[in-house]
Motif scaffolding. Sequence first.
Motif, PDB file in Angstrom:
ATOM      1  N   ASP A   1      52.011  35.667  29.689  1.00  0.00           N
ATOM      2  CA  ASP A   1      51.657  36.832  30.500  1.00  0.00           C
ATOM      3  C   ASP A   1      50.148  36.856  30.734  1.00  0.00           C
ATOM      4  O   ASP A   1      49.449  37.778  30.330  1.00  0.00           O
ATOM      5  CB  ASP A   1      52.107  38.119  29.792  1.00  0.00           C
ATOM      6  CG  ASP A   1      51.902  39.358  30.655  1.00  0.00           C
ATOM      7  OD1 ASP A   1      51.864  39.221  31.889  1.00  0.00           O
ATOM      8  OD2 ASP A   1      51.766  40.458  30.085  1.00  0.00           O
ATOM      9  N   LEU A   2      49.625  35.835  31.402  1.00  0.00           N
ATOM     10  CA  LEU A   2      48.186  35.694  31.563  1.00  0.00           C
ATOM     11  C   LEU A   2      47.698  36.573  32.720  1.00  0.00           C
ATOM     12  O   LEU A   2      47.849  36.230  33.890  1.00  0.00           O
ATOM     13  CB  LEU A   2      47.821  34.231  31.822  1.00  0.00           C
ATOM     14  CG  LEU A   2      46.333  33.885  31.697  1.00  0.00           C
ATOM     15  CD1 LEU A   2      45.848  34.148  30.272  1.00  0.00           C
ATOM     16  CD2 LEU A   2      46.082  32.438  32.079  1.00  0.00           C
ATOM     17  N   ARG A   3      47.113  37.709  32.374  1.00  0.00           N
ATOM     18  CA  ARG A   3      46.551  38.626  33.363  1.00  0.00           C
ATOM     19  C   ARG A   3      45.381  39.358  32.719  1.00  0.00           C
ATOM     20  O   ARG A   3      45.171  39.292  31.505  1.00  0.00           O
ATOM     21  CB  ARG A   3      47.602  39.630  33.862  1.00  0.00           C
ATOM     22  CG  ARG A   3      48.289  40.407  32.769  1.00  0.00           C
ATOM     23  CD  ARG A   3      49.510  41.165  33.286  1.00  0.00           C
ATOM     24  NE  ARG A   3      50.306  41.694  32.195  1.00  0.00           N
ATOM     25  CZ  ARG A   3      50.179  42.935  31.710  1.00  0.00           C
ATOM     26  NH1 ARG A   3      49.287  43.771  32.222  1.00  0.00           N
ATOM     27  NH2 ARG A   3      50.951  43.352  30.726  1.00  0.00           N
ATOM     28  N   ARG A   4      44.610  40.026  33.544  1.00  0.00           N
ATOM     29  CA  ARG A   4      43.426  40.723  33.042  1.00  0.00           C
ATOM     30  C   ARG A   4      43.803  41.763  31.990  1.00  0.00           C
ATOM     31  O   ARG A   4      44.890  42.344  32.040  1.00  0.00           O
ATOM     32  CB  ARG A   4      42.677  41.378  34.197  1.00  0.00           C
ATOM     33  CG  ARG A   4      42.033  40.362  35.156  1.00  0.00           C
ATOM     34  CD  ARG A   4      41.182  41.071  36.188  1.00  0.00           C
ATOM     35  NE  ARG A   4      40.589  40.156  37.147  1.00  0.00           N
ATOM     36  CZ  ARG A   4      39.437  39.514  36.972  1.00  0.00           C
ATOM     37  NH1 ARG A   4      38.759  39.684  35.856  1.00  0.00           N
ATOM     38  NH2 ARG A   4      38.964  38.708  37.910  1.00  0.00           N
ATOM     39  N   ILE A   5      42.852  42.011  31.084  1.00  0.00           N
ATOM     40  CA  ILE A   5      43.137  42.941  29.994  1.00  0.00           C
ATOM     41  C   ILE A   5      42.045  43.984  29.815  1.00  0.00           C
ATOM     42  O   ILE A   5      42.296  45.079  29.309  1.00  0.00           O
ATOM     43  CB  ILE A   5      43.353  42.169  28.671  1.00  0.00           C
ATOM     44  CG1 ILE A   5      43.902  43.078  27.575  1.00  0.00           C
ATOM     45  CG2 ILE A   5      42.069  41.483  28.227  1.00  0.00           C
ATOM     46  CD1 ILE A   5      44.324  42.332  26.325  1.00  0.00           C
ATOM     47  N   LEU A   6      40.814  43.701  30.254  1.00  0.00           N
ATOM     48  CA  LEU A   6      39.707  44.635  30.094  1.00  0.00           C
ATOM     49  C   LEU A   6      39.191  45.175  31.426  1.00  0.00           C
ATOM     50  O   LEU A   6      38.851  46.346  31.529  1.00  0.00           O
ATOM     51  CB  LEU A   6      38.549  43.974  29.331  1.00  0.00           C
ATOM     52  CG  LEU A   6      38.840  43.609  27.878  1.00  0.00           C
ATOM     53  CD1 LEU A   6      37.647  42.874  27.279  1.00  0.00           C
ATOM     54  CD2 LEU A   6      39.151  44.851  27.062  1.00  0.00           C
ATOM     55  N   THR A   7      39.111  44.331  32.436  1.00  0.00           N
ATOM     56  CA  THR A   7      38.622  44.788  33.734  1.00  0.00           C
ATOM     57  C   THR A   7      39.775  45.330  34.570  1.00  0.00           C
ATOM     58  O   THR A   7      40.949  45.150  34.242  1.00  0.00           O
ATOM     59  CB  THR A   7      37.931  43.649  34.493  1.00  0.00           C
ATOM     60  OG1 THR A   7      38.875  42.595  34.732  1.00  0.00           O
ATOM     61  CG2 THR A   7      36.761  43.096  33.700  1.00  0.00           C
ATOM     62  N   ASP A   8      39.421  45.973  35.683  1.00  0.00           N
ATOM     63  CA  ASP A   8      40.427  46.562  36.555  1.00  0.00           C
ATOM     64  C   ASP A   8      41.200  45.461  37.283  1.00  0.00           C
ATOM     65  O   ASP A   8      40.697  44.351  37.484  1.00  0.00           O
ATOM     66  CB  ASP A   8      39.733  47.483  37.564  1.00  0.00           C
ATOM     67  CG  ASP A   8      40.724  48.257  38.414  1.00  0.00           C
ATOM     68  OD1 ASP A   8      41.326  49.205  37.887  1.00  0.00           O
ATOM     69  OD2 ASP A   8      40.902  47.896  39.589  1.00  0.00           O
ATOM     70  N   TYR A   9      42.405  45.775  37.732  1.00  0.00           N
ATOM     71  CA  TYR A   9      43.243  44.790  38.407  1.00  0.00           C
ATOM     72  C   TYR A   9      42.582  44.252  39.674  1.00  0.00           C
ATOM     73  O   TYR A   9      42.800  43.118  40.058  1.00  0.00           O
ATOM     74  CB  TYR A   9      44.607  45.393  38.746  1.00  0.00           C
ATOM     75  CG  TYR A   9      45.461  45.668  37.533  1.00  0.00           C
ATOM     76  CD1 TYR A   9      45.938  44.622  36.754  1.00  0.00           C
ATOM     77  CD2 TYR A   9      45.780  46.969  37.157  1.00  0.00           C
ATOM     78  CE1 TYR A   9      46.710  44.864  35.633  1.00  0.00           C
ATOM     79  CE2 TYR A   9      46.553  47.216  36.034  1.00  0.00           C
ATOM     80  CZ  TYR A   9      47.015  46.165  35.271  1.00  0.00           C
ATOM     81  OH  TYR A   9      47.777  46.401  34.157  1.00  0.00           O
TER      82      TYR A   9
END
Length: 209
Positions: free
Chosen positions: A147-155
């Motif tokens: 599930d590699l997606r952003r985690i801290l910055t906005d989408y």
Amino acid sequence: MTMTRLETLKHNLQAALGADVALTEALGELTLEVSADQWLAACNKLRTDPGLGFDTCIDLCGVDYLTWGNGARPAADALTPGVQRTRYAVVAHLLSVQHNWRLRVRTWAPDDDFPMVASLVECWPGVNWFEREAFDLFGIVFEGHPDLRRILTDYGFIGHPFRKDFPLSGTVEMRYDPEQGRVIYQPVTIDPREITPRVVREDSYGMGR
């Protein structure tokens, strides 16, 4: 002659991974460097070998070596044979609870334009969010991550803010538009300026009264 815990760990690493394994020692710590194509296999060995027993990955992070050594990164040296030092690295900090020892492991993403290494989620499931953070902040892709997606910055964030060449003011800014009734993104409008501080003191400053 009795070996210290660090000497025992070094001996066990060489026994498990080969006598020519790329190990460096500094400040009472060992760092192991492996090539990207051996990253997952080596980490699985570190976890499953009974003489090593690194059952826990306590941290994993990305590193941008863009300006390291004034940009002159050597391909390899006597301590790291066959390890290509590129711009982006992934560093894992391992702990063996059974043996009470730690190890730093580092690999280098082969392609500076599209940095990618294998995911370690199958080895230590707890690195899931660590790898997402490294992807978000450095743009390092972890092949096989579930599930590699952003985690801290906005989408809608553009770029990767921990890269050395990322602009300090960013590339876009977000604000609420009352006319459209929604949040919008627009190019950053901050004008760089130099601020010179002024010190204003009374004539009697520092003098007893």
